[in-house]
Design a protein around this motif. Structure first.
Motif: not given
Length: 83
Positions: A29-30, A32-37, A72-75, A77-83
């Motif tokens: 969700d974060a 998607v929210g980041y991309q929207f913002i 967005g891709l970097v973000y 990639r950083a959260l890849e472990r938790w997605l």
């Protein structure tokens, strides 16, 4: 106050639910929210540049629109472990 400035203020209000989603939601969700913002922020900057009739200020939203995809891709990639 021009219609462009009123539209920019309205878009700032629209960003509030996305902020809440980023803070309280899951990692997906974060993202998607980041991309929207970031997309809405680009539109707000463009509206403000037009509203204040300052064509030189259009450089920042155009640059941010280009950088939006990479960030967005970097973000993700950083959260890849938790997605």
């Amino acid at each position: 106050m021009s219609a462009f400035i009123v539209a920019a203020i309205a878009m700032l209000i629209v960003m509030v639910p996305a902020d809440v989603t980023i803070v309280r939601g899951t990692a997906a969700d974060a993202v998607v929210g980041y991309q929207f913002i970031t997309a809405v922020a680009v539109m707000i900057l463009a509206l403000l540049a037009e509203g204040f009739k300052r064509p030189s200020l259009f450089e920042l939203p155009v640059l941010l629109a280009v950088l939006l995809y990479g960030s967005g891709l970097v973000y993700v990639r950083a959260l890849e472990r938790w997605l």
